[in-house]
Design a protein around this motif. Structure first.
Motif, short mmCIF file in Angstrom:
data_model
loop_
_atom_site.label_atom_id
_atom_site.label_comp_id
_atom_site.label_asym_id
_atom_site.label_seq_id
_atom_site.Cartn_x
_atom_site.Cartn_y
_atom_site.Cartn_z
N ILE B 8 -7.06 -4.67 10.31
CA ILE B 8 -6.97 -4.33 9.16
C ILE B 8 -8.19 -2.86 8.83
CG2 ILE B 8 -7.39 -4.35 6.45
CD1 ILE B 8 -7.28 -7.35 6.85
N PRO B 9 -7.36 -1.52 8.67
CA PRO B 9 -8.35 -0.35 8.51
C PRO B 9 -9.11 -0.36 7.24
CG PRO B 9 -6.09 0.21 8.14
CD PRO B 9 -6.02 -1.36 8.71
N PRO B 34 3.89 6.60 0.09
CA PRO B 34 3.77 5.30 0.68
C PRO B 34 3.35 4.41 -0.37
CG PRO B 34 3.37 6.50 2.39
CD PRO B 34 3.23 7.46 1.33
N LYS B 35 4.15 2.82 -0.23
CA LYS B 35 3.59 2.19 -1.48
C LYS B 35 2.49 0.91 -0.82
CE LYS B 35 6.62 3.88 -4.40
NZ LYS B 35 6.80 4.89 -3.56
N ILE B 36 2.16 0.31 -1.62
CA ILE B 36 0.97 -0.89 -1.20
C ILE B 36 1.20 -1.73 -2.31
CG2 ILE B 36 -1.34 -0.15 -1.88
CD1 ILE B 36 -2.29 -1.55 0.48
N ASN B 37 1.42 -2.92 -2.05
CA ASN B 37 1.71 -3.70 -3.53
C ASN B 37 0.17 -4.14 -3.97
OD1 ASN B 37 4.08 -4.07 -2.99
ND2 ASN B 37 4.25 -6.26 -2.06
N ASP B 40 -1.83 -7.11 -2.20
CA ASP B 40 -2.09 -7.12 -0.90
C ASP B 40 -3.48 -7.50 -0.85
OD1 ASP B 40 -0.57 -5.13 1.34
OD2 ASP B 40 -2.74 -5.44 1.71
N PRO B 41 -3.67 -8.40 0.44
CA PRO B 41 -4.90 -9.09 0.68
C PRO B 41 -5.96 -8.08 0.86
CG PRO B 41 -3.12 -9.97 1.82
CD PRO B 41 -2.41 -8.84 1.31
N ALA B 42 -5.49 -6.87 1.57
CA ALA B 42 -6.35 -5.81 2.19
C ALA B 42 -7.30 -5.02 0.86
CB ALA B 42 -6.06 -5.09 2.87
N ILE B 56 -6.60 5.06 3.32
CA ILE B 56 -6.81 4.38 4.34
C ILE B 56 -7.03 5.18 5.68
CG2 ILE B 56 -5.55 2.60 6.09
CD1 ILE B 56 -3.42 2.58 3.23
N ARG B 58 -7.29 5.14 9.33
CA ARG B 58 -6.83 4.27 10.32
C ARG B 58 -7.49 4.51 11.61
NH1 ARG B 58 -0.43 5.15 9.56
NH2 ARG B 58 -0.23 3.47 8.07
N TYR B 68 -4.43 7.96 5.98
CA TYR B 68 -3.06 7.79 5.24
C TYR B 68 -3.33 7.37 3.74
CZ TYR B 68 1.66 5.95 5.74
OH TYR B 68 2.94 5.73 5.83
N ARG B 70 -1.65 5.47 0.16
CA ARG B 70 -0.58 4.56 -0.28
C ARG B 70 -0.78 4.45 -2.05
NH1 ARG B 70 2.48 1.35 3.02
NH2 ARG B 70 1.66 1.33 5.35
#
Lengths: 381, 75
Positions: B8-9, B34-37, B40-42, B56, B58, B68, B70
């Motif tokens: 996980i970054p 770009p999407k992230i729910n 999401d656990p992160a 993010i 990375r 990046y 999201r």
């Protein structure tokens, strides 16, 4: 002098990527003059800009070819399984297809469980932990079933050797079974457990039913972990498992939660999130590529992985995954099941704006890539 | 505990002004990211809501580090 140089290199961090700066930092001698260093940096920027992919370059196509061509060689090398002892893990082309299709059920789910520094040097403790996480079902502990149809009872003889080996006692087992079994009276005599039906019905089907049900009851371990194998990896011992249960394994205090991984991409996404899944896809595919001795630039794999994870969930390169997201009907129809797409589009009255590549190839128009991408801008009077 | 995993970054929530600047520099709309729910656990500990943008950082094999973005969506 040296500190000055480093500061100068740092100041270029918005123009050059960190890996290039690092290379320059290591590569230049400490005695270099400031002017020379600036020259080197400016020259690097020029080279870097030249190396960049141009706007309109069809990177996806290049990736597809770059992964596809070595892929054909892989089919010929019948080297699709790799494993330690009796642990088999799918590799080769089948594995790559599995990852890119983002299958929900993969052929050989497995985990690499890393352990804390406290116990990862001790073989005996690692072996103990390994056997404690392996799922043990009641059926494995039984040496004999005896079905008494006349008295409607089921007697089960337990194998005391196996029970002792697993560090269990008959008492614990009976307690567990009692909680799970209804409609039956459970009695335990030394090494035998006897089940008597509470309601004296004539149906012996129930007795057969309970026998099958009992076999499946989990006595110990983590659900889904079928096999465990402690192996030495570098300086430490880790546990390879077949079958995965990342969530429960991470909850164990002995497990190193920073390195333990599963090869099930969907499970990784659920437990660690989409970014981890993206990295896991890259790692899994690249592991296969490297093990087969092929040479695919990692950028291609990164591009595919990025595409699969762009929507927040992992989508496969299939007609149900990323292809179904395409805006153009013709592009979707050109992939798989053309009739289905065309009929549905006709029913819904879909409009194709011909903004991408495939649909324009179909109708013999210039495609919007490379020099076909830019349009003319005219000032209207 | 899970956030410390090496896969996980680093995820950070960016402020509204940074968000506007980002959309301006890349000439992109929020929905084009770009999407992230949201689940999401992160990003569980970041206290995010739908409409936020996550930055993010990375570790990249080719560029050393890469950034990046999201957009947080329902899910």
């Amino acid at each position: 002098m040296k500190a000055d140089n480093e500061k100068l290199i740092e100041s270029y961090s918005d123009k050059l990527p960190p890996s290039v700066l690092e290379e320059i930092k290591v590569g230049v001698p400490g005695t270099i003059s400031k002017e020379k260093l600036i020259q080197i940096l400016d020259r690097s920027i020029l080279v870097y800009k030249n190396a960049k992919v141009h706007a309109g370059e069809c990177v996806g196509l290049v990736s597809a070819e770059s992964i596809g061509e070595p892929g054909t060689q892989m089919t010929l090398n019948t080297f699709h399984f790799a494993g330690v002892a009796e642990m088999n893990v799918t590799t080769g082309l089948p594995r790559i297809i599995e990852v890119f299709d983002s299958r929900k059920i993969i052929s050989t789910p497995s985990m690499e469980v890393f352990l804390n520094s406290k116990i990862n040097q001790d073989v005996e403790k690692v072996r103990q932990l390994a056997s404690s996480i392996k799922e043990t079902r009641f059926g494995e502990l039984v040496s004999e079933y005896s079905l008494n149809i006349f008295e409607q009872t089921l007697g089960i003889k337990l194998n005391s050797e196996i029970i002792a080996d697993k560090g269990l006692t008959t008492k614990d087992i009976v307690k567990l079974i009692k909680a799970k079994v209804k409609n039956f009276e459970v009695e335990s005599k030394s090494d035998e457990i006897i089940f008597t039906q509470k309601s004296k019905s004539e149906d012996i089907k129930d007795l057969y039913g309970i026998k099958e049900k009992l076999k499946e009851i989990k006595i110990k371990g983590l659900k889904g972990i079928v096999q465990v194998l402690p192996v030495k990896r570098g300086e430490e011992y880790i546990i390879l498992t077949s079958g995965t249960n990342l969530k429960d394994v991470l909850a164990l205090p002995e497990v190193d939660g920073t390195r333990t991984v599963s090869n099930d991409i969907h499970e990784v996404r659920e437990v660690f999130g989409i970014e981890a899944a993206r990295q896991a896809i890259i790692n899994e595919v690249y592991k296969v590529v490297e093990s087969q001795g092929l040479n695919i630039n990692i950028r291609h794999v990164m591009l595919v992985s990025d595409l699969m994870c762009v929507g927040g969930v992992v989508k496969g390169i299939t007609r149900y995954g990323v292809v179904s997201e395409k805006a153009s009907v013709l592009a979707r129809a050109s992939f798989e099941t053309p009739l289905k797409h065309l009929i549905n589009a006709a029913l819904e009255g879909e409009i194709d704006n011909l903004t991408s590549v495939v649909e324009n190839v179909m109708i013999n128009q210039p495609v919007p890539i490379g020099t076909g991408l830019p349009g003319l801008v005219t000032k209207m009077k | 505990m899970v956030e410390t995993h090496e896969l996980i970054p680093k995820h950070t929530k960016i402020s509204d002004s940074e968000k506007e600047k980002l959309l301006e520099t890349y000439q992109v709309s929020w929905s084009g990211l770009p999407k992230i729910n949201k689940s999401d656990p992160a990003i569980a500990k970041l206290n995010v809501k739908v409409g936020d943008v996550i930055r993010i950082d990375r570790e990249s094999k080719t560029a050393g580090k890469s950034v990046y973005y999201r957009a947080v969506v329902e899910g």
